[in-house]
Design an enzyme around this catalytic site. Structure first.
Site, mmCIF file in Angstrom:
data_model
loop_
_atom_site.group_PDB
_atom_site.id
_atom_site.type_symbol
_atom_site.label_atom_id
_atom_site.label_comp_id
_atom_site.label_asym_id
_atom_site.label_seq_id
_atom_site.Cartn_x
_atom_site.Cartn_y
_atom_site.Cartn_z
ATOM 1 N N SER A 28 -19.506 -28.105 -23.160
ATOM 2 C CA SER A 28 -18.258 -27.354 -23.194
ATOM 3 C C SER A 28 -18.058 -26.548 -21.918
ATOM 4 C CB SER A 28 -18.233 -26.423 -24.418
ATOM 5 O OG SER A 28 -19.384 -25.598 -24.448
ATOM 6 N N ASN A 115 -24.767 -18.813 -31.713
ATOM 7 C CA ASN A 115 -23.687 -18.789 -32.714
ATOM 8 C C ASN A 115 -22.988 -17.434 -32.771
ATOM 9 O OD1 ASN A 115 -24.504 -21.354 -33.189
ATOM 10 N ND2 ASN A 115 -25.478 -20.940 -35.173
ATOM 11 N N THR A 160 28.206 -18.915 -37.023
ATOM 12 C CA THR A 160 27.339 -19.513 -38.048
ATOM 13 C C THR A 160 27.599 -21.009 -37.932
ATOM 14 O OG1 THR A 160 29.016 -19.400 -39.770
ATOM 15 C CG2 THR A 160 27.514 -17.518 -39.627
ATOM 16 N N HIS A 161 26.594 -21.810 -38.125
ATOM 17 C CA HIS A 161 26.707 -23.269 -37.907
ATOM 18 C C HIS A 161 27.155 -23.583 -36.476
ATOM 19 C CE1 HIS A 161 26.804 -23.440 -42.378
ATOM 20 N NE2 HIS A 161 27.604 -22.408 -42.249
ATOM 21 N N SER A 282 19.758 -29.792 -8.756
ATOM 22 C CA SER A 282 19.495 -31.211 -9.010
ATOM 23 C C SER A 282 19.352 -31.911 -7.669
ATOM 24 C CB SER A 282 20.657 -31.821 -9.791
ATOM 25 O OG SER A 282 20.718 -33.215 -9.574
ATOM 26 N N LYS A 288 24.964 -28.956 -9.516
ATOM 27 C CA LYS A 288 24.217 -28.540 -10.706
ATOM 28 C C LYS A 288 23.416 -27.253 -10.507
ATOM 29 C CE LYS A 288 23.458 -30.488 -14.196
ATOM 30 N NZ LYS A 288 22.765 -31.716 -14.585
ATOM 31 N N ASN A 290 20.592 -25.759 -13.056
ATOM 32 C CA ASN A 290 19.959 -26.065 -14.340
ATOM 33 C C ASN A 290 19.112 -24.901 -14.845
ATOM 34 O OD1 ASN A 290 21.064 -28.656 -14.376
ATOM 35 N ND2 ASN A 290 19.375 -29.469 -13.149
ATOM 36 N N GLU A 295 14.720 -24.030 -20.660
ATOM 37 C CA GLU A 295 14.355 -25.275 -21.360
ATOM 38 C C GLU A 295 12.850 -25.360 -21.581
ATOM 39 O OE1 GLU A 295 16.839 -28.744 -19.699
ATOM 40 O OE2 GLU A 295 17.026 -27.129 -18.255
ATOM 41 N N TYR A 322 -22.134 -22.133 -39.071
ATOM 42 C CA TYR A 322 -21.646 -22.772 -37.847
ATOM 43 C C TYR A 322 -21.783 -24.293 -37.898
ATOM 44 C CZ TYR A 322 -21.175 -24.039 -32.923
ATOM 45 O OH TYR A 322 -20.775 -24.619 -31.752
ATOM 46 N N GLN A 327 -16.688 -25.755 -31.669
ATOM 47 C CA GLN A 327 -16.559 -25.715 -30.209
ATOM 48 C C GLN A 327 -15.158 -26.165 -29.781
ATOM 49 O OE1 GLN A 327 -19.930 -26.673 -27.522
ATOM 50 N NE2 GLN A 327 -18.787 -28.539 -27.066
ATOM 51 N N LYS A 330 -11.746 -23.655 -28.555
ATOM 52 C CA LYS A 330 -11.398 -22.904 -27.346
ATOM 53 C C LYS A 330 -10.225 -23.451 -26.550
ATOM 54 C CE LYS A 330 -16.170 -21.743 -27.159
ATOM 55 N NZ LYS A 330 -16.241 -22.575 -28.377
#
Ligand code: ARG
Length: 463
Positions: A28, A115, A160-161, A282, A288, A290, A295, A322, A327, A330
């Site tokens: 690890s 451990n 709403t919606h 872009s 553009k 963006n 996003e 354990y 392991q 992480k």
């Protein structure tokens, strides 16, 4: 890097070293080197306790504590050579300690096991992330509050919606996120309180026969107390899961705000302008701009919630105590923490920089018959109509306006009276968007006075 001889930390009963594939699946160190500082802090506390309790001599403990600082500085300087044959951060540190101080290093592991060591290191690491998340959330909350304050009485459409529903204020909309992020802050603090117990001294699983002082190591490492059950101490990962839960909910909130920023900054909406610092161009379409940061924040929930599901799945069904499965805790948490903190910082920058357009917001607020509910309420309040009838009358008036391509305030009084004879000119007072929001004075409503009261409450709480 396969070591042909048996492992120098645990290889006493082994005649041969591990297969290369065994080493690859077992090691690890490729990721748990991120626990180095926590591992060394935990070992230094353990060594101090071993001396204080007379389990090792002061001289050896001092050599261990000093040697660990040397190892830490080698790591910080990028000089440390990590070895996969030594599996993990714990054995890499201990092996190097032996090179630096000699045989006394072998006394460090008295009364503990990897451990309880890894459980302690990982808790310390997660605790740092909770502290960082707390700070980042407070910063972002302040940014949202500042936006709310600037436009406490600016009107915009409430949806709403995603259909225009009723006018609200910009300040009210920003304060909705303050409430959400404020609960995230509360969850971060709760999680930190709950997880702040020290596993060190639980040893492999059953505790130890050495006369260790667990209160001493716990307090040395900033924990409130030692974990009360050694089996639980080495096998609990719910502190990490709670972090991932809290992070998931927070990332979900960030994702919703990010989505609104994407919509609001589009040419069709133009509610806000995002700064150059948080927009991209872009490579093919010169016009553009963006909202890439928004996003990407919107997407971060995917990996963070994925980490939550992954670790829940790793932990389910594991017998006490354990197992090596653990392991796998992480990398998920590392990735989720990195991305949550990045998303919080990026959102803070976007919110601080963004410029809401007061005129555009106000113009949009009056589209879509957004004050139809105010009209219905007027019919109830002034003409004493039952709400259902008022709803029906208002619906007819909306249909009339729609047929002729107008808005509600553009209907003449004659036209209104053709639908309900008792309507008077005072109805026009409630059809404007400013009157509409000013009238919503119920606790938690969108009236500017209510919004300002909430802003003041939050500013005080964040002081
Ligand atoms: N690298 C291990 C982990 O992260 C440390 C604990 C190893 N314990 C053991 N009994 N093999 O879980």
């Amino acid at each position: 890097m396969t070591d042909q001889t048996s492992n120098r930390m645990w290889g006493g009963r082994f005649a041969a070293g591990p297969d290369a594939i065994m080493e690859a699946i077992n090691a690890s160190i490729g990721f748990d080197r991120r626990l180095a500082a926590q591992d060394i802090a935990g070992s230094r506390a353990h060594a101090a306790m071993l001396a204080a309790t007379g389990i090792v001599s002061d001289r050896d403990a001092e050599a261990i504590r000093e040697g660990l600082l040397t190892v830490l500085s080698e790591m910080e300087a990028g000089q440390f050579v990590f070895s996969a044959a030594l599996e993990d951060i714990h054995m890499n540190v201990e092996a190097r300690l032996k090179d630096v101080i000699g045989e006394a290093a072998g006394r460090l592991h008295t009364g503990r096991s990897r451990n309880d060591q890894v459980a302690t290191d990982f808790r310390l690491w997660v605790r740092d992330q909770l502290d960082a998340a707390e700070e980042a959330l407070v910063t972002l909350l302040r940014a949202c509050l500042a936006q709310a304050e600037v436009g406490a009485d600016w009107v915009m459409p409430g949806f709403t919606h995603l259909q225009v529903a009723q006018p609200v204020t910009w300040g009210h909309h920003m304060m909705a996120y303050v409430e959400m992020l404020g609960r995230d802050l509360g969850r971060v603090r709760d999680a930190r309180n709950r997880m702040n117990e020290c596993p060190l001294g639980a040893a492999a699983l059953a505790g130890t026969s050495f006369p260790i002082d667990r209160d001493m190591t716990a307090s040395e490492l900033g924990f409130d107390r030692p974990c009360a059950n050694s089996l639980d101490a080495v096998s609990d990962r719910d502190f990490a899961l709670e972090f991932l839960n809290v992070a998931s909910i927070c990332a979900m909130h960030l994702s919703r705000l990010a989505e609104e920023l994407v919509i609001w900054s589009s040419a069709q909406f133009r509610f806000v302008a995002l700064s150059d610092r948080f927009s991209t161009g872009s490579s093919i379409m010169p016009q553009k701009r963006n909202p890439d940061a928004a996003e990407l924040i919107r997407a971060k929930i995917g990996r963070i919630f994925g980490a939550n599901v992954a670790l829940m799945t790793v932990m389910k069904g594991l017998p006490l105590a354990y197992s090596k499965d653990m392991q796998e805790d992480k990398e998920q948490v590392f990735d989720a923490a990195d991305n949550l903190l990045l998303a919080l910082a990026a959102m803070d920058g976007m919110v601080r920089d963004m410029a809401p357009d007061r005129e555009v917001l106000e113009a949009a607020a009056s589209t879509g018959f957004s004050t139809a509910t105010d009209l219905a309420d007027w019919l109830v309040r002034v003409l004493d109509l039952p709400f259902r009838e008022a709803h029906h009358v208002t619906g007819s008036l909306v249909a009339m306006a729609e047929r002729t391509g107008r808005d509600l305030p553009d209907l003449t009084l004659d036209e209104m009276q053709s639908v309900h004879g008792e309507i008077t000119a005072s109805v026009y007072d409630v059809l404007g968007v400013h009157n509409s929001v000013a009238s919503r004075v119920s606790y938690g409503g969108t009236a500017p006075a209510q919004v300002r009261a909430q802003i003041a409450r939050w500013k005080e709480m964040l002081e």
